[in-house]
Design an enzyme around this catalytic site. Structure first.
Site, PDB file in Angstrom:
ATOM      1  N   LYS A 258     188.855  60.429  28.035  1.00  0.00           N
ATOM      2  CA  LYS A 258     190.337  60.502  28.112  1.00  0.00           C
ATOM      3  C   LYS A 258     190.724  61.104  26.988  1.00  0.00           C
ATOM      4  O   LYS A 258     190.599  60.566  25.730  1.00  0.00           O
ATOM      5  CB  LYS A 258     190.949  59.324  28.604  1.00  0.00           C
ATOM      6  CG  LYS A 258     192.518  59.294  28.628  1.00  0.00           C
ATOM      7  CD  LYS A 258     193.193  58.074  28.869  1.00  0.00           C
ATOM      8  CE  LYS A 258     194.624  57.878  28.508  1.00  0.00           C
ATOM      9  NZ  LYS A 258     195.218  56.676  29.086  1.00  0.00           N
ATOM     10  N   LYS A 270     207.467  54.610  27.337  1.00  0.00           N
ATOM     11  CA  LYS A 270     207.094  53.455  26.745  1.00  0.00           C
ATOM     12  C   LYS A 270     208.045  52.943  25.663  1.00  0.00           C
ATOM     13  O   LYS A 270     209.180  53.448  25.150  1.00  0.00           O
ATOM     14  CB  LYS A 270     205.827  53.590  26.071  1.00  0.00           C
ATOM     15  CG  LYS A 270     204.647  53.681  26.781  1.00  0.00           C
ATOM     16  CD  LYS A 270     203.212  53.819  25.908  1.00  0.00           C
ATOM     17  CE  LYS A 270     202.096  54.203  26.550  1.00  0.00           C
ATOM     18  NZ  LYS A 270     201.643  52.981  27.544  1.00  0.00           N
ATOM     19  N   ARG A 344     194.551  58.199  34.396  1.00  0.00           N
ATOM     20  CA  ARG A 344     193.578  58.294  35.685  1.00  0.00           C
ATOM     21  C   ARG A 344     193.734  59.808  36.233  1.00  0.00           C
ATOM     22  O   ARG A 344     192.722  60.296  37.002  1.00  0.00           O
ATOM     23  CB  ARG A 344     193.878  57.268  36.396  1.00  0.00           C
ATOM     24  CG  ARG A 344     195.353  57.167  37.066  1.00  0.00           C
ATOM     25  CD  ARG A 344     195.727  55.809  37.489  1.00  0.00           C
ATOM     26  NE  ARG A 344     195.886  54.782  36.680  1.00  0.00           N
ATOM     27  CZ  ARG A 344     196.147  53.520  36.784  1.00  0.00           C
ATOM     28  NH1 ARG A 344     196.227  52.926  37.845  1.00  0.00           N
ATOM     29  NH2 ARG A 344     196.375  52.755  35.760  1.00  0.00           N
TER      30      ARG A 344
HETATM   31  N1  BES Z   1     197.283  54.520  27.308  1.00  0.00           N
HETATM   32  C1  BES Z   1     197.767  53.524  28.209  1.00  0.00           C
HETATM   33  C2  BES Z   1     196.969  52.228  27.968  1.00  0.00           C
HETATM   34  C3  BES Z   1     196.885  51.626  26.518  1.00  0.00           C
HETATM   35  C4  BES Z   1     197.646  50.267  26.591  1.00  0.00           C
HETATM   36  C5  BES Z   1     195.741  51.947  25.780  1.00  0.00           C
HETATM   37  C6  BES Z   1     197.628  49.851  25.374  1.00  0.00           C
HETATM   38  C7  BES Z   1     195.734  51.042  24.751  1.00  0.00           C
HETATM   39  C8  BES Z   1     196.529  50.146  24.293  1.00  0.00           C
HETATM   40  C9  BES Z   1     197.589  54.012  29.462  1.00  0.00           C
HETATM   41  O1  BES Z   1     198.079  55.275  29.846  1.00  0.00           O
HETATM   42  C10 BES Z   1     198.990  53.347  30.160  1.00  0.00           C
HETATM   43  O2  BES Z   1     200.051  53.270  29.723  1.00  0.00           O
HETATM   44  N2  BES Z   1     198.551  52.455  31.340  1.00  0.00           N
HETATM   45  C11 BES Z   1     199.632  51.750  31.738  1.00  0.00           C
HETATM   46  C12 BES Z   1     199.220  51.712  33.474  1.00  0.00           C
HETATM   47  C13 BES Z   1     200.395  51.300  34.278  1.00  0.00           C
HETATM   48  C14 BES Z   1     201.504  52.137  34.268  1.00  0.00           C
HETATM   49  C15 BES Z   1     199.850  51.087  35.594  1.00  0.00           C
HETATM   50  C16 BES Z   1     199.423  50.213  31.470  1.00  0.00           C
HETATM   51  O3  BES Z   1     198.735  49.650  31.110  1.00  0.00           O
HETATM   52  O4  BES Z   1     200.590  49.599  31.311  1.00  0.00           O
HETATM   53 ZN    ZN Z   2     197.379  56.728  28.378  1.00  0.00          ZN
HETATM   54 ZN    ZN Z   3     200.092  55.880  29.788  1.00  0.00          ZN
END
Ligand code: BES
Ligand code: ZN
Ligand code: ZN
Length: 493
Positions: A258, A270, A344
């Site tokens: 990724k 975020k 994803r």
């Molecule tokens: N890059 C983030 C995941 C992440 C979070 C990596 C904290 C490292 C530290 C990913 O793209 C993301 O934001 N995932 C979401 C998915 C959700 C919206 C289903 C998450 O984990 O909140």
């Molecule tokens: Zn991410």
């Molecule tokens: Zn994300």
């Protein structure tokens, strides 16, 4: 920094610090390193004991100007319980701690355990700890700079096995450091085009061919996931393919990382707190680039294809919306219910492309979910797979490489949580088991019978706390050593 072997006697070696291993013995310590005379062994034991050292794992005791040595300082490195003497990770961490405590010194010598596996662990711990990231500092403090040279002292000229062990460490540790550098590089300095250029640069001079898809090529290839995530940014997305195909290779390993160069979350934005850490959302891509470099430099007899889908996830007037439906490379339609579940989407395209070549094994690696950190903490990666043997193989490789990874399931019932009223699938589940539902989503892009393993390194890729062992603050280089071990296993057949 390269680490070398030398044959000078410990007594007469000129250096700023000489590292000697100690272990607990009764209420005090004993010297574990061999190669000192009885008198010098006693001198080190007495001085270390007098300073209250216990020899416990990770303890570092500095002894200035001990007579009988040319070294400016003797450093007693605690290795812990003698029964655990074959714990290679304990050795790596012990020497990592010691090297981190010696900032500002020029030359460090180690009275190393000559047994090749122990020697390699010593070298790896020391090398990985000797890291700093100063590319964006206009002034640096020489007192905190890692040692400029590390020498492992042996009593003989160095056997082939010892030389190979150290040569491997130099290759693998510089690949880990490359991943750390790429993760630590600010997001404005590393948009997708720059990450693609870094992939090319990483393998110059090595027998690796690199192909880069631009937006037109991505459109032609039907990569709706990569294009959808990238469309909100002025910095366009890319897909990088790296191929290392040595003569005589029997197995083919595909690795997919990724490469979100910055993850704001997009329109599903975020919170501001710690958002800067999302510069590390390309840690999987960096690990893939670095692993291809290391595997090619080691000359392992295994074909490796690295895939790096890279994009910047930004909110803007051109960004994808929650509710948009995109069509992926394999023809599946995805309803984007949350633009922050973007990893994803880029991985789905890349996995579908990787699978077309029917490799022996596909492994993807991604800072994919916050849920990974909830489930396993900040230091242990989650390992998911459609194939029990492949999952076990990758977990064993992680263990051998010194990385904490743990098997997790991909329950079929979670697929129903990804149901979409409009498209074939939605990109988020119901919020429970978020690491697993992300894995189940990715599984939809893997054809039946294709062995595949998914590594979620959201926690382990980035150390936001104090350094420990050989792990610095910031980018850690997670997954590189595991990939090298998997490739070694496949090369061995
Ligand atoms: N890059 C983030 C995941 C992440 C979070 C990596 C904290 C490292 C530290 C990913 O793209 C993301 O934001 N995932 C979401 C998915 C959700 C919206 C289903 C998450 O984990 O909140
Ligand atoms: Zn991410
Ligand atoms: Zn994300």
């Amino acid at each position: 920094m390269t680490l070398t072997l030398a044959q000078t006697p410990p007594k007469t070696t000129n250096c700023d610090a000489l590292l000697v291993a100690v272990r607990p013995k009764g209420r005090t310590v004993e010297v574990a390193s061999r190669g000192l005379t009885a008198a010098l062994t006693k001198a080190v034991t007495d001085a270390t004991g007098a300073l209250g050292a216990t020899g416990k794992s990770g303890e570092v005791t500095k002894i200035g100007g001990l007579s009988g040595f040319n070294a400016q300082m003797i450093v007693a490195v605690g290795l812990g319980d003698p029964k655990a003497q074959d714990d290679l990770e304990a050795i790596r961490r012990a020497y990592g701690n010691a090297i981190r405590a010696l900032g500002g010194l020029k030359k460090v010598a180690i009275l190393a355990d000559p047994q090749p596996a122990h020697l390699q662990a010593t070298a790896m711990g020391a090398q990985l700890a000797a890291y700093s990231f100063t590319a964006f500092k206009s002034k640096t403090d020489p007192k905190s700079a890692p040692p400029a040279s590390i020498v492992l002292l042996l009593s003989g000229p160095g056997t082939a096995a010892q030389k190979l062990a150290v040569a491997e460490v130099n290759i693998i540790s510089s690949a880990v450091d490359l991943t750390r550098d790429l993760v630590n590089t600010p997001p404005n300095a590393l948009p997708p085009i720059a990450l693609a250029a870094a992939a090319k640069k990483a393998v110059t001079g090595l027998p690796v061919t690199v192909t880069i898809w631009d937006e037109r090529a991505l459109k032609r290839a039907g990569c709706g996931g990569i294009l959808g995530v990238g469309q909100g940014s002025v910095n366009p997305p890319r897909l990088v393919k790296m191929v290392y195909a040595p003569r005589g290779a029997k197995a083919h390993l595909a690795i997919v990382g990724k490469g979100i160069t910055f993850d704001t979350g997009g329109i599903s934005i975020k919170p501001a707190k710690n958002m800067d850490e999302m510069k590390g959302d390309m840690a999987g891509a960096a690990a893939v680039i670095s692993a291809v470099q290391a595997i090619a430099a080691l000359g392992l007899k295994v074909k490796v294809t690295g895939w790096v889908p890279t994009a910047e996830n930004m909110p803007s007037g051109t960004a994808q919306r929650p509710g948009d439906v995109i069509t992926m490379h394999n023809g599946m339609t995805v309803e984007v219910l949350n633009t922050d579940a973007e990893g994803r989407l880029v991985l789905g395209d890349a996995l579908a492309l990787a699978a077309k070549e029917k490799p022996t094994l596909i492994i993807d690696v991604a800072t994919l979910t916050g849920a990974q950190r909830v489930a396993l903490g900040s230091r242990t990666a989650g390992v998911m797979s459609n194939d029990d043997a492949a999952r076990a193989q990758v977990c064993a490789a992680a263990e051998a490489g010194g990385e904490a990874m743990w098997p997790m399931p991909l329950p079929d019932d979670l697929l129903a949580t990804l149901d979409s009223a409009t498209a074939d699938i939605a990109n988020i589940g119901d919020g429970f088991g978020g690491m697993l539902s992300a894995g189940v989503f990715l599984k939809q892009f893997i054809p039946d019978g294709q062995p595949w393993v998914h590594l979620d390194i959201a926690g382990p890729a980035f150390n936001d706390k104090a350094p420990y062992g050989y792990t610095p603050k910031g980018g850690t280089g997670a997954a590189v050593r595991t990939f090298v071990q998997v490739a070694k296993g496949l090369a061995a057949g």
